[in-house]
Design an enzyme around this catalytic site. Structure first.
Site, short mmCIF file in Angstrom:
data_model
loop_
_atom_site.label_atom_id
_atom_site.label_comp_id
_atom_site.label_asym_id
_atom_site.label_seq_id
_atom_site.Cartn_x
_atom_site.Cartn_y
_atom_site.Cartn_z
N SER A 153 118.30 23.50 34.48
CA SER A 153 119.24 24.58 34.77
C SER A 153 120.33 24.56 33.72
O SER A 153 120.66 23.49 33.17
CB SER A 153 119.87 24.41 36.16
OG SER A 153 120.94 25.31 36.35
N TYR A 166 124.54 18.87 42.01
CA TYR A 166 123.53 19.74 41.41
C TYR A 166 123.58 19.65 39.89
O TYR A 166 122.54 19.50 39.23
CB TYR A 166 123.74 21.17 41.87
CG TYR A 166 122.69 22.13 41.34
CD1 TYR A 166 121.38 22.07 41.81
CD2 TYR A 166 123.00 23.08 40.36
CE1 TYR A 166 120.41 22.93 41.33
CE2 TYR A 166 122.04 23.94 39.88
CZ TYR A 166 120.74 23.87 40.37
OH TYR A 166 119.78 24.72 39.87
#
Length: 275
Positions: A153, A166
């Site tokens: 990501s 995250y």
């Protein structure tokens, strides 16, 4: 957690290429499955919500002999390894393995309960990826070909307030795939790292902040399909997010911190999505 193989019982010709996709019950996973199906690939789809995948395949009239569904939780090492082994026994050795399954939850390190949330994020996004690849590596090396695809990501490029777990997990994905790529160099097995920007999925719809260059899952899947086929080792999709992330990476810490000051944080577990 036991792994359960779900019908159909018939098989497509084994000479058709096979892709193994985790997190296949929604969002990017389903979009990738559809793109590979359209290209004539056989599908090995891994999900916890098996009924949703069945409904999806039925609604699109996907031939019963062209896919198998494996019930597994990537956060449970034995479960996802069993799914990989069942795939090889049932459908053969995949040509492409996409470790797509992942979770994103806001955390506050000052809250004791959020430490458990962090552990679950790491178990899913990091150990789950390694366990997804594990059953296939030796067989791919012996065959001399294959692609292992890790879903990172842009959030792994620089840390964001409220996203500590995250962002850290996706930074780990990027580094892990880089390490694995070096280990498999010369074996014929390629490791591909794909870092999505913002994609319109159930994970992102609760975000409380602007999402520049937001993509439809179908558009992301098309670009990812092309990247994987090309054999590229690393790619940010869309490229505009790669440029933006690269610029953020070069900002001095004081400027970066000031830029993000007051930015809404991601929802913590159990937090009202409207708050």
């Amino acid at each position: 957690m036991p792994n359960h193989l779900h019908p159909p019982d018939t098989q497509a010709p084994l000479d058709l290429p096979l892709v193994f996709i985790t997190g296949a019950s929604s969002g990017i996973g389903l979009a990738l499955a559809w793109r590979y199906h359209r290209a004539g690939w056989r599908l090995a789809l891994v999900a916890r919500r098996v009924d949703e995948v069945k409904s999806w395949a039925s609604a699109r009239k996907i031939s019963a002999d062209s896919y198998q569904i494996y019930s597994a939780d990537v956060a449970d090492t034995d479960s996802i390894i069993a799914a990989g082994q069942a795939c090889m026994s049932r459908q053969g050795l995949p040509d492409v393995v996409i470790a797509n399954a992942g979770i994103s939850i806001g955390v506050d390190t000052a809250e004791r309960a959020d430490l458990d949330v962090m552990a679950r994020i790491y178990a899913t996004n990091n150990l789950g990826m390694a366990a997804t690849f594990h059953p296939f590596i030796n067989a791919m090396v012996q065959r001399g070909s294959g692609r292992l695809v890790g879903m990172g990501s842009v959030a792994g490029i620089r840390g964001l307030p409220g996203h500590g777990a995250y962002c850290a997990s996706k930074a780990a994905v990027i580094s892990y795939c880089e390490s694995l790529r070096g280990e498999l160099r010369g074996s014929g097995v390629r490791v591909v790292t794909i870092c999505p920007g913002y994609v319109d999925t159930p994970l992102t719809r609760q975000n409380r902040y602007p999402m520049p260059f937001l993509m439809r899952p179908e558009d992301f899947a098309e670009r990812a399909f092309q990247v994987i086929a090309s054999g590229a080792s690393y790619r940010v999709i869309p490229w505009q997010m790669g440029v933006a992330a690269g610029l953020l990476r070069t900002l001095p810490n004081a400027w970066f911190d000031r830029l993000l000051q007051g930015r809404p944080r991601k929802h913590r577990q159990g937090q009202d999505s409207q708050s």
